[in-house]
Each structure stands twice: as structure tokens, then as C-alpha cells.
Design a protein around this motif. Structure first.
Motif, PDB file in Angstrom:
ATOM      1  N   THR A 192      -1.482   2.824   8.599  1.00 58.92           N
ATOM      2  CA  THR A 192      -2.843   2.661   9.138  1.00 58.92           C
ATOM      3  C   THR A 192      -3.854   3.478   8.334  1.00 58.92           C
ATOM      4  O   THR A 192      -4.747   4.110   8.898  1.00 58.92           O
ATOM      5  N   VAL A 217      -6.159   0.462   3.816  1.00 60.04           N
ATOM      6  CA  VAL A 217      -5.861  -0.976   3.828  1.00 60.04           C
ATOM      7  C   VAL A 217      -5.423  -1.433   5.218  1.00 60.04           C
ATOM      8  O   VAL A 217      -5.933  -2.428   5.751  1.00 60.04           O
ATOM      9  N   GLY A 218      -4.483  -0.713   5.813  1.00 61.87           N
ATOM     10  CA  GLY A 218      -3.936  -1.142   7.101  1.00 61.87           C
ATOM     11  C   GLY A 218      -4.995  -1.235   8.186  1.00 61.87           C
ATOM     12  O   GLY A 218      -5.061  -2.230   8.919  1.00 61.87           O
ATOM     13  N   ALA A 243       1.442  -1.679   4.354  1.00 58.34           N
ATOM     14  CA  ALA A 243       0.281  -1.041   3.704  1.00 58.34           C
ATOM     15  C   ALA A 243       0.518   0.466   3.641  1.00 58.34           C
ATOM     16  O   ALA A 243      -0.218   1.258   4.229  1.00 58.34           O
ATOM     17  N   THR A 266       1.354  -3.378  -1.330  1.00 59.22           N
ATOM     18  CA  THR A 266       1.381  -2.114  -2.079  1.00 59.22           C
ATOM     19  C   THR A 266       1.173  -2.329  -3.581  1.00 59.22           C
ATOM     20  O   THR A 266       1.394  -3.411  -4.109  1.00 59.22           O
ATOM     21  N   ASN A 267       0.794  -1.247  -4.248  1.00 57.15           N
ATOM     22  CA  ASN A 267       0.680  -1.259  -5.705  1.00 57.15           C
ATOM     23  C   ASN A 267       1.348  -0.024  -6.289  1.00 57.15           C
ATOM     24  O   ASN A 267       0.980   1.096  -5.927  1.00 57.15           O
ATOM     25  N   ASN A 279      -3.049  -7.343  -2.246  1.00 57.16           N
ATOM     26  CA  ASN A 279      -2.977  -6.084  -2.988  1.00 57.16           C
ATOM     27  C   ASN A 279      -4.021  -6.005  -4.096  1.00 57.16           C
ATOM     28  O   ASN A 279      -4.115  -4.984  -4.767  1.00 57.16           O
ATOM     29  N   PHE A 338      -7.487  -6.224  -4.316  1.00 50.17           N
ATOM     30  CA  PHE A 338      -8.893  -5.804  -4.189  1.00 50.17           C
ATOM     31  C   PHE A 338      -8.935  -4.588  -3.288  1.00 50.17           C
ATOM     32  O   PHE A 338      -7.946  -4.233  -2.646  1.00 50.17           O
TER      33      PHE A 338
HETATM   34  N1  LIG Z   1      -6.964   1.596  -0.989  1.00 48.07           N
HETATM   35  C1  LIG Z   1      -7.150   0.372  -1.468  1.00 48.07           C
HETATM   36  O1  LIG Z   1      -8.299  -0.068  -1.660  1.00 48.07           O
HETATM   37  C2  LIG Z   1      -5.963  -0.500  -1.789  1.00 48.07           C
HETATM   38  C3  LIG Z   1      -6.184  -1.839  -2.120  1.00 48.07           C
HETATM   39  C4  LIG Z   1      -5.099  -2.683  -2.341  1.00 48.07           C
HETATM   40  C5  LIG Z   1      -3.812  -2.189  -2.230  1.00 48.07           C
HETATM   41  N2  LIG Z   1      -3.608  -0.864  -1.929  1.00 48.07           N
HETATM   42  C6  LIG Z   1      -2.223  -0.418  -1.770  1.00 48.07           C
HETATM   43  O2  LIG Z   1      -1.968  -0.428  -0.370  1.00 48.07           O
HETATM   44  C7  LIG Z   1      -1.123   0.658  -0.004  1.00 48.07           C
HETATM   45  C8  LIG Z   1      -1.860   1.500   1.030  1.00 48.07           C
HETATM   46  O3  LIG Z   1      -3.041   2.024   0.445  1.00 48.07           O
HETATM   47  P1  LIG Z   1      -4.064   2.881   1.315  1.00 48.07           P
HETATM   48  O4  LIG Z   1      -5.212   3.182   0.451  1.00 48.07           O
HETATM   49  O5  LIG Z   1      -4.257   2.227   2.635  1.00 48.07           O
HETATM   50  O6  LIG Z   1      -3.230   4.222   1.516  1.00 48.07           O
HETATM   51  P2  LIG Z   1      -3.478   5.359   2.578  1.00 48.07           P
HETATM   52  O7  LIG Z   1      -4.890   5.343   3.038  1.00 48.07           O
HETATM   53  O8  LIG Z   1      -2.915   6.602   1.987  1.00 48.07           O
HETATM   54  O9  LIG Z   1      -2.577   4.914   3.815  1.00 48.07           O
HETATM   55  C9  LIG Z   1      -1.207   4.752   3.702  1.00 48.07           C
HETATM   56  C10 LIG Z   1      -0.609   4.797   5.097  1.00 48.07           C
HETATM   57  O10 LIG Z   1       0.792   4.605   4.991  1.00 48.07           O
HETATM   58  C11 LIG Z   1       1.436   5.207   6.102  1.00 48.07           C
HETATM   59  N3  LIG Z   1       2.644   5.881   5.626  1.00 48.07           N
HETATM   60  C12 LIG Z   1       3.899   5.579   5.999  1.00 48.07           C
HETATM   61  N4  LIG Z   1       4.782   6.343   5.361  1.00 48.07           N
HETATM   62  C13 LIG Z   1       4.083   7.163   4.574  1.00 48.07           C
HETATM   63  C14 LIG Z   1       4.461   8.202   3.696  1.00 48.07           C
HETATM   64  N5  LIG Z   1       5.739   8.523   3.466  1.00 48.07           N
HETATM   65  N6  LIG Z   1       3.479   8.881   3.065  1.00 48.07           N
HETATM   66  C15 LIG Z   1       2.161   8.567   3.267  1.00 48.07           C
HETATM   67  N7  LIG Z   1       1.763   7.555   4.096  1.00 48.07           N
HETATM   68  C16 LIG Z   1       2.723   6.874   4.748  1.00 48.07           C
HETATM   69  C17 LIG Z   1       0.412   6.140   6.748  1.00 48.07           C
HETATM   70  O11 LIG Z   1       0.011   5.508   7.950  1.00 48.07           O
HETATM   71  P3  LIG Z   1       0.543   6.060   9.334  1.00 48.07           P
HETATM   72  O12 LIG Z   1       0.162   7.514   9.363  1.00 48.07           O
HETATM   73  O13 LIG Z   1      -0.168   5.238  10.315  1.00 48.07           O
HETATM   74  O14 LIG Z   1       2.011   5.847   9.387  1.00 48.07           O
HETATM   75  C18 LIG Z   1      -0.751   6.129   5.788  1.00 48.07           C
HETATM   76  O15 LIG Z   1      -1.984   6.254   6.452  1.00 48.07           O
HETATM   77  C19 LIG Z   1      -0.813   1.409  -1.296  1.00 48.07           C
HETATM   78  O16 LIG Z   1       0.427   0.977  -1.788  1.00 48.07           O
HETATM   79  C20 LIG Z   1      -1.940   0.996  -2.242  1.00 48.07           C
HETATM   80  O17 LIG Z   1      -1.528   1.020  -3.584  1.00 48.07           O
HETATM   81  C21 LIG Z   1      -4.654  -0.026  -1.691  1.00 48.07           C
END
Ligand SMILES: NC(=O)c1ccc[n+]([C@@H]2O[C@H](COP(=O)([O-])OP(=O)(O)OC[C@H]3O[C@@H](n4cnc5c(N)ncnc54)[C@H](OP(=O)(O)O)[C@@H]3O)[C@@H](O)[C@H]2O)c1
Length: 217
Positions: free
Chosen positions: A12, A15-16, A72, A97-98, A134, A136
Motif C-alpha cells: 500500500t 502504486v498500491g 505493488a 514491480t520494476n 509498471n 508509468f
Molecule cells: N512509484 C512509482 O511511481 C512506480 C511506478 C510503477 C511501478 N513501480 C513499482 O511498483 C512497486 C511499488 O512501488 P512503490 O513506489 O509503491 O513503493 P513503496 O511506496 O515503497 O511501497 C511498497 C509497499 O510494499 C509493501 N511491502 C511489502 N513487503 C515489503 C518489504 N519487504 N519492504 C518494503 N515494502 C514492502 C509495503 O506496503 P505495506 O506496508 O502495506 O505492506 C510498501 O508500502 C515497485 O516494485 C516499483 O518499482 C513504482
């Protein structure tokens, strides 16, 4: 549970939360699966105010309640998280994921299987893995509209045509423009497209309000 499509959002973060919001207000019932004690009340309230339905539950409960899951989480957590969700047989897992490292700019760093999506498929027999959503920034997950009211392109790679058709329906209903990008072996292309997006947006300083869009003339 209602007659709505049941969706799990695993992770969450940026992205989530954005994608879950979008899918919930577009008519899906969303189960946010979070491992943390994070307070998601504001997100759930915002969704309810916009007419959607969402719940916050542990990841394995979200997975059990849904037919379609969106993963995500950081790429390094993708396999341990996905394999801890219980049986995903016959379910659709959309890998958002990326696998990116940073050295003066983004560098694609896939696992030995060729992409995170292929690595997921190799440890989740019977699960229908689709690489998508994944390519954008999270701003587009929340609001996919481009000028002219066109939805941003969502490229999908996967080996199960029905699974891709189901993902396409959910994407279209939420205002995205889904595009079949072939078999799961093409997931690495989609991860590379994301690296290009990151390069253009961040290293190239164009900002996050850009998209790689399929256009036809
Ligand atoms: N940011 C972007 O614009 C974007 C765009 C396209 C793709 N992506 C890809 O989408 C994925 C998520 O990106 P994001 O930016 O949403 O990342 P983020 O903000 O860091 O969120 C990742 C979420 O994953 C959950 N999680 C579960 N296991 C984890 C662990 N071991 N360590 C850290 N987090 C964990 C956490 O949610 P809970 O605390 O709820 O469990 C955390 O909030 C990545 O692989 C990224 O490369 C990102």
C-alpha cells in the motif's frame, strides 16, 4: 462480498494506494493487503466518499478474497511476499514491480529468470501471472487520463489470454488503455520500458507527468 470484481492490492505504498483508489472508484471491491500497522483510514474514507468500496486486511486475507491481485511491493520483496499469500492457483497476479538499481540513472536489474514476472510464475504454479501497470508513475495509477480524455497505455504481457482479457476489462473500466504485449517472456520489455520512463522523467528531468503511449495513424 458483493457482485463486484474482487481485487487485492498487495502493498500500500505509492502504486498500491493510488491504483487501489482508482479501481475501487471504478466499480471493483478492493482489499488492501498490508503487512504493517499503517493507518489507511483516510484512503478508505476518500474511496467511500467517491462512491467506492475498500477494506484493509492482512495480505493473505486480501489474496484469499480476490480473484485478481496486484503486486505493488519492492522488486526484492516480490517473491517472498507473493509466496506467503497462500494458494494462488487459478488466480490472476498482476506484477507491477520494476527491478531497478541506480547508478547515475536507472539500470534494469532483472532476476535470472529474465524478469520479476517470470520469476514469480516459476514459483507460483497454477497462478496466472500478468506483467502490467509498471510503466508509468503512480500519479497515472490514480488518474490515467491524458489530454483528449485518452487513457494511458497499459502494456500487458502474460501467457494466459483469458487472464489478460480480464485485466484489460478491469483496466478499461478504470479509464486505462490496455494493450496486449504478448507472452510473459516479453515482461522484460515492459520492465525496460519502465526504465526508459524513469530515465526520461528523472534523469532527463522531464518530470513525472509523462507517459509512453501507443498511438496509431
Ligand atoms: N512509484 C512509482 O511511481 C512506480 C511506478 C510503477 C511501478 N513501480 C513499482 O511498483 C512497486 C511499488 O512501488 P512503490 O513506489 O509503491 O513503493 P513503496 O511506496 O515503497 O511501497 C511498497 C509497499 O510494499 C509493501 N511491502 C511489502 N513487503 C515489503 C518489504 N519487504 N519492504 C518494503 N515494502 C514492502 C509495503 O506496503 P505495506 O506496508 O502495506 O505492506 C510498501 O508500502 C515497485 O516494485 C516499483 O518499482 C513504482
Amino acid at each position: 462480498m458483493s457482485g463486484k470484481m474482487q481485487i487485492a492490492i498487495i502493498g500500500t505504498g505509492n502504486v498500491g494506494s493510488a491504483l487501489g483508489h482508482r479501481l475501487a472508484v471504478s466499480g471493483c471491491e478492493v482489499w488492501f493487503g498490508t503487512r504493517s500497522e499503517k493507518d489507511l483510514a483516510t484512503l478508505v474514507d476518500d474511496i467511500a466518499r467517491a462512491g467506492g468500496t475498500a477494506h484493509v486486511v492482512p495480505p493473505e486475507v486480501a489474496a484469499a478474497n480476490a480473484q485478481m491481485l496486484f503486486l505493488a511491493v519492492p522488486d526484492t520483496a516480490a517473491l517472498p511476499v507473493a509466496t506467503s499469500l497462500g494458494s494462488l492457483v487459478d488466480k490472476i497476479l498482476v506484477d507491477c514491480t520494476n527491478p531497478v538499481r541506480w547508478s547515475g540513472g536507472p539500470i534494469w536489474s532483472p532476476p535470472i529468470e529474465g524478469s520479476v514476472a517470470q520469476a514469480l510464475a516459476s514459483v507460483l504454479p497454477g497462478c496466472r501471472v500478468v506483467k502490467a501497470f509498471n510503466g508509468f508513475g503512480a500519479e497515472f495509477h490514480l488518474d490515467p487520463k491524458l489530454p483528449g480524455e485518452v487513457g494511458v497505455s497499459v502494456f500487458m504481457a502474460g501467457d494466459d489470454p483469458e487472464a489478460k482479457a480480464d485485466v484489460a476489462r478491469v483496466a478499461e473500466q478504470a479509464g486505462f488503455s490496455p494493450i496486449d504485449a504478448g507472452l510473459l517472456r516479453n515482461a522484460g520489455l515492459l520492465e525496460n520500458a519502465a526504465v526508459l520512463w524513469i530515465h526520461l522523467a528523472i534523469t532527463g528531468k522531464r518530470g513525472r507527468n509523462i507517459a509512453l503511449q501507443l498511438v496509431q495513424r
